[in-house]
Every structure is written in C-alpha cells, then in structure tokens.
Design a protein around this motif. Structure first.
Motif, PDB file in Angstrom:
ATOM      1  N   ASN A  25      42.024  38.578  43.976  1.00 36.21           N
ATOM      2  CA  ASN A  25      41.100  37.675  43.295  1.00 36.21           C
ATOM      3  C   ASN A  25      41.205  36.232  43.790  1.00 36.21           C
ATOM      4  OD1 ASN A  25      39.940  39.540  41.225  1.00 36.21           O
ATOM      5  ND2 ASN A  25      42.088  39.692  40.622  1.00 36.21           N
ATOM      6  N   ASP A  26      42.113  35.969  44.720  1.00 34.75           N
ATOM      7  CA  ASP A  26      42.308  34.627  45.258  1.00 34.75           C
ATOM      8  C   ASP A  26      41.372  34.419  46.445  1.00 34.75           C
ATOM      9  OD1 ASP A  26      43.282  32.391  46.809  1.00 34.75           O
ATOM     10  OD2 ASP A  26      45.159  32.525  45.700  1.00 34.75           O
TER      11      ASP A  26
ATOM     12  N   GLY B 209      33.329  47.009  40.677  1.00 37.31           N
ATOM     13  CA  GLY B 209      33.756  47.045  39.288  1.00 37.31           C
ATOM     14  C   GLY B 209      32.936  48.059  38.509  1.00 37.31           C
ATOM     15  N   LYS B 210      33.202  48.150  37.205  1.00 38.62           N
ATOM     16  CA  LYS B 210      32.463  49.093  36.365  1.00 38.62           C
ATOM     17  C   LYS B 210      30.975  48.772  36.376  1.00 38.62           C
ATOM     18  CE  LYS B 210      36.198  50.334  33.197  1.00 38.62           C
ATOM     19  NZ  LYS B 210      36.645  50.370  31.786  1.00 38.62           N
ATOM     20  N   SER B 211      30.641  47.483  36.467  1.00 36.22           N
ATOM     21  CA  SER B 211      29.245  47.074  36.571  1.00 36.22           C
ATOM     22  C   SER B 211      28.927  46.796  38.025  1.00 36.22           C
ATOM     23  CB  SER B 211      28.979  45.816  35.724  1.00 36.22           C
ATOM     24  OG  SER B 211      27.679  45.327  35.966  1.00 36.22           O
ATOM     25  N   ALA B 212      28.069  47.606  38.614  1.00 35.35           N
ATOM     26  CA  ALA B 212      27.726  47.431  40.028  1.00 35.35           C
ATOM     27  C   ALA B 212      27.027  46.103  40.281  1.00 35.35           C
ATOM     28  CB  ALA B 212      26.827  48.579  40.494  1.00 35.35           C
ATOM     29  N   GLU B 213      26.378  45.564  39.239  1.00 36.18           N
ATOM     30  CA  GLU B 213      25.653  44.305  39.406  1.00 36.18           C
ATOM     31  C   GLU B 213      26.595  43.163  39.760  1.00 36.18           C
ATOM     32  OE1 GLU B 213      23.605  43.730  35.775  1.00 36.18           O
ATOM     33  OE2 GLU B 213      22.466  45.582  35.904  1.00 36.18           O
ATOM     34  N   GLY B 214      27.864  43.254  39.327  1.00 35.46           N
ATOM     35  CA  GLY B 214      28.814  42.201  39.607  1.00 35.46           C
ATOM     36  C   GLY B 214      29.376  42.247  41.018  1.00 35.46           C
ATOM     37  N   GLY B 215      29.092  43.315  41.768  1.00 40.03           N
ATOM     38  CA  GLY B 215      29.521  43.415  43.155  1.00 40.03           C
ATOM     39  C   GLY B 215      30.918  43.958  43.322  1.00 40.03           C
ATOM     40  N   ILE B 216      31.495  43.701  44.489  1.00 41.85           N
ATOM     41  CA  ILE B 216      32.790  44.248  44.850  1.00 41.85           C
ATOM     42  C   ILE B 216      33.889  43.699  43.945  1.00 41.85           C
ATOM     43  CG2 ILE B 216      33.216  42.465  46.562  1.00 41.85           C
ATOM     44  CD1 ILE B 216      34.658  44.496  48.239  1.00 41.85           C
ATOM     45  N   ARG B 217      34.874  44.530  43.658  1.00 40.39           N
ATOM     46  CA  ARG B 217      35.997  44.115  42.830  1.00 40.39           C
ATOM     47  C   ARG B 217      36.830  43.089  43.584  1.00 40.39           C
ATOM     48  NH1 ARG B 217      39.943  48.835  41.597  1.00 40.39           N
ATOM     49  NH2 ARG B 217      40.842  48.163  43.587  1.00 40.39           N
ATOM     50  N   GLY B 218      37.196  42.016  42.904  1.00 38.99           N
ATOM     51  CA  GLY B 218      38.028  41.001  43.529  1.00 38.99           C
ATOM     52  C   GLY B 218      37.249  39.744  43.878  1.00 38.99           C
ATOM     53  N   ALA B 219      37.808  38.962  44.786  1.00 33.98           N
ATOM     54  CA  ALA B 219      37.250  37.660  45.139  1.00 33.98           C
ATOM     55  C   ALA B 219      35.901  37.783  45.839  1.00 33.98           C
ATOM     56  CB  ALA B 219      38.232  36.902  46.038  1.00 33.98           C
ATOM     57  N   SER B 220      35.082  36.772  45.645  1.00 31.01           N
ATOM     58  CA  SER B 220      33.764  36.751  46.300  1.00 31.01           C
ATOM     59  C   SER B 220      33.907  36.576  47.812  1.00 31.01           C
ATOM     60  CB  SER B 220      32.905  35.625  45.725  1.00 31.01           C
ATOM     61  OG  SER B 220      33.529  34.359  45.922  1.00 31.01           O
TER      62      SER B 220
ATOM     63  N   ALA C 125      40.920  31.926  48.496  1.00 32.04           N
ATOM     64  CA  ALA C 125      41.510  31.331  49.693  1.00 32.04           C
ATOM     65  C   ALA C 125      42.268  32.383  50.501  1.00 32.04           C
ATOM     66  CB  ALA C 125      42.440  30.184  49.303  1.00 32.04           C
ATOM     67  N   LYS C 126      43.079  33.187  49.822  1.00 30.70           N
ATOM     68  CA  LYS C 126      43.859  34.202  50.521  1.00 30.70           C
ATOM     69  C   LYS C 126      42.969  35.309  51.070  1.00 30.70           C
ATOM     70  CE  LYS C 126      48.089  33.348  47.896  1.00 30.70           C
ATOM     71  NZ  LYS C 126      49.061  33.875  46.908  1.00 30.70           N
ATOM     72  N   VAL C 127      41.971  35.719  50.290  1.00 32.54           N
ATOM     73  CA  VAL C 127      41.051  36.755  50.764  1.00 32.54           C
ATOM     74  C   VAL C 127      40.225  36.245  51.935  1.00 32.54           C
ATOM     75  CG1 VAL C 127      39.035  38.145  50.157  1.00 32.54           C
ATOM     76  CG2 VAL C 127      40.959  37.990  48.580  1.00 32.54           C
ATOM     77  N   GLY C 128      39.810  34.980  51.875  1.00 33.81           N
ATOM     78  CA  GLY C 128      39.055  34.401  52.983  1.00 33.81           C
ATOM     79  C   GLY C 128      39.849  34.401  54.270  1.00 33.81           C
ATOM     80  N   THR C 129      41.132  34.048  54.185  1.00 32.28           N
ATOM     81  CA  THR C 129      42.004  34.071  55.368  1.00 32.28           C
ATOM     82  C   THR C 129      42.160  35.496  55.899  1.00 32.28           C
ATOM     83  OG1 THR C 129      43.227  32.142  54.561  1.00 32.28           O
ATOM     84  CG2 THR C 129      44.312  33.526  56.214  1.00 32.28           C
TER      85      THR C 129
END
Length: 392
Positions: free
Chosen positions: A180-181, A210-221, A183-187
């Motif tokens: 969910n971070d 996530g459970k709601s597909a509308e929210g997109g992939i689980r974790g950081a954007s 900065a770390k996911v971007g790196t």
C-alpha cells in the motif's frame, strides 16, 4: 543578420536507441524530426506491448490464470488472440501459486483449442518455486532466470524467442514490504520495467483486485500507474459462496497506445484429459471466448446493450476526460452519463422516433446490464454522474 545556428542531426543505434551527436557540441535534448517516427510494437496488437510490464488483474476465482495461459498459448502457437495479431514466441511461467495445475490446464487448452500441435519440445517453460530473500534479491534472481530462459529458447526453440514472462501471483512471488506504500511500489514497478526493457520481454504479473472491482487493483495506485498496460478479468462473484454467475469478462483497462474498454466475454469450459487413481475423469479448464455481453448459455447481447457500449466508446473518443472518481486512486478516463444517453438516443431507433419512453426503458435495461456484468462503473462526482470502463 547573423546566420541561424546549424541544426543538430541525431542518429540512434537500433539495439539500444542511444543518442549520438552528428555535429560538434552536445545537447541533452532530442529535436522533433531528428529520426523516423517510432511506431508502437505489440506482443498482441493493440492490447499488450512487445516490451514492458503489463498487469493481469482480477478478482478471486475470476479466471485470470486461465486468461494468462490462453495468452501464452496464443503466442506459442502463433495464432490470433481475440482476433488480434500476435508476435510468436515462447513463455516463461513463474508459479508461486497453483503450480500443480499448470500442466493439466495447458493439456486441456491444447486439446480443446490449440489443435495445431507444434513438433518437438514445447516452448513453455515454468517453475513452481517461491523465491527467498528481500525484494531486491528476488528482482535480481528474476533477471537471471529470464536470461537463462532466453538462452534455453535460443538453443531449443530458435523460431520462438522468449517474449512473455508471467508471474503468478505478484503478491506471492515478490516480498514487498508494504503493497500500500506508493513510494515503495513505484520504485518496485520502475525496477521491474527496467528488467523488462533490458531483457526485451514483456513481464506480466498476475494481481488481485479488491472485493469491489470498481476500486481497481489491491494495494497502492502506483501498481497501475507504473504499468505499460493492464488487463482486467471480471466476474459476478458471490463473496459468501464463491459462485460465479453468468459470464466472465476481459477488458483492456490500460494501454499506452490502444483504446481501453471491454474485449470479450468468456466462460471456463472443462474437458477430460485422463483418469485418476479412483477411475474418475480428470477435467481441467480452458477459456472459451464470446462477444462482449454474451452469457454462459451463449445468449447474445441485446441490441440496446450493443448500442450503449458503442455510445460509450464514441463519447469516450470525443469527450473523454480524466476524472477523480475516487479520492485515493488516480483519475479515470470517464464520460458524462447525459452525453452517453444523448448518443444512445441518436443510435437506438425504435419504430416511431418520437417514442422517447421506449428508448428510455431500453437505455435503463442496457445500463443496468453493463453495470451488473462489471463492464463499466458509474459514480456521481460534483453533482455530475460519470461512467467509465472497469480498470485497474
């Protein structure tokens, strides 16, 4: 009047695209027209780039692993994927989850769909081990595995160079400290992209929504932001029982050069490949595609649904805009519902063109259908209702 400065003419080598100065004096910039226009290159035309990182995201039990295998087999057999040209090549599958099912599902798909069996060794390499160490160590190991797989393909499959590397799943394979971070996911995504470009392959991690597909992939954007492309695999799933109703769908959620939107509906079919120790049939699954909106019983989408999808696509091309539909997610390219409704009314002729009530009912049923099938999502933002393709 003093003469104009001499223009800088730039040249590039074909392998690394390194920039060199053809006249004295260095410049850190490129100039328009300094080389022929570089056209996009695809692994699957208009869907997946030839090189980079593409996410294959889906809900639990939606069928994302089956889609990944279908993509791999399409490349290996050099056949079209959903009517789109492919670049023939080999695949490397790194299974941190479900490794025991891979061979059976490949046999099922080849028996049911890919009947033009290739002669000799089959250019699908796979491993079902979970790597150890921190993320940096795993990335270094990944690069070494890709190089080893490329060497094996060059030796044993010279007409099928390694083109696709599937990681199933991203969460199980990479030891991310905090998904969910941003900065770390971007790196992490930047490093994954560097490896893909250095090795000239497409790396396709399989991810969870996530459970709601509308929210997109689980974790950081940053997962979606750092990807070159993304495919969303969606289904209407009962979260309590895991039951999937009607048909699943596959959508192009993100692309650098193509047009995002629904690609097809699909179902998971079963075929017998052998008998187990109890004398019962072994029946793995494979993907069977159908036009968007077709359900699992083969019923075609209604004319109203087709007109609504065409209307959304038309308005998206003309008036699509980035809208902040969720506070904690990147903007989505969306269109206003009233603009879509106007286009639908223009397209959907029903007898007397003045019969607005009939058009309104047809629009309402079609709108409910595409939302239920999770082809699109809608939300009111700032008093205006928007609609957009489900994306990661």
């Amino acid at each position: 009047m003093s003469p104009l400065p001499r223009p800088v003419v730039l040249s590039y080598d074909n392998d690394n695209r390194r920039q060199t100065d053809a006249v004295q004096g260095d410049s850190p910039f490129r100039r328009f027209g300094d080389r022929p226009l570089e056209m996009p290159r695809y692994l699957i035309k208009g869907v997946l780039p030839l090189v980079g990182v593409a996410l294959l995201a889906g809900q639990f039990s939606s069928g994302k692993t089956f889609i990944g295998l279908d993509v791999s087999l399409s490349l290996i057999h050099g056949v079209e994927f959903l009517g789109r040209k492919t670049k023939p090549g080999a695949a490397l599958w790194l299974a941190a989850e479900g490794g025991g099912l891979i061979e059976r599902n490949i046999i099922a798909a080849r028996k049911a769909k890919f009947t033009d069996a290739l002669d000799g060794p089959f250019p699908f390499l796979w491993e079902d081990a979970v790597p150890k160490g921190d993320t940096n160590a795993i990335l270094a190991e990944l690069k070494a595995k890709i190089r080893a797989a490329k060497g094996e393909c060059d030796e044993h499959h010279p007409d099928r160079p390694l083109r696709l590397v599937v990681v199933d799943t991203l969460a199980a394979y990479f030891a991310l400290e905090d998904e969910n971070d941003n900065a770390k996911v971007g790196t992490f995504m930047a490093r994954l992209g560097e490896i893909a470009r250095e090795e000239r392959v497409l790396i396709m991690p399989i991810c969870h929504m996530g459970k709601s597909a509308e929210g997109g992939i689980r974790g950081a954007s940053a997962f979606g932001a750092g990807a070159d492309a993304a495919i969303a695999v969606l289904a209407d799933i009962n979260q309590a029982t895991g039951e999937v109703s009607e048909c699943r769908t596959i959508s192009l959620a993100k692309t650098r050069d193509g047009h995002p939107g629904p690609l097809a509906s699909f179902s998971l079919e079963r075929i017998e490949i052998g008998i187990d120790e109890d004398g019962e049939p072994v029946m793995p699954g494979y993907v069977k595609f159908a036009p968007v909106g077709t359900n699992s019983k083969g019923k075609q989408p209604s004319r109203a649904v087709r007109n609504l999808i065409d209307s959304i696509n038309e308005v998206m091309l003309k008036r699509g805009a980035d809208v902040q539909v969720f506070e904690d997610a990147p903007p989505r390219k969306a269109v206003r519902i009233d603009h879509v409704r106007d286009e639908f009314n223009r397209r959907h002729a029903v007898g007397d063109s003045a019969d607005t009530s009939t058009k309104r009912q047809a629009y309402g049923r079609a709108f409910d259908k595409v939302l239920k099938d999770q082809l699109y999502a809608s939300r009111i933002v700032g008093g205006v209702e928007y609609i957009w393709p489900i994306q990661v």
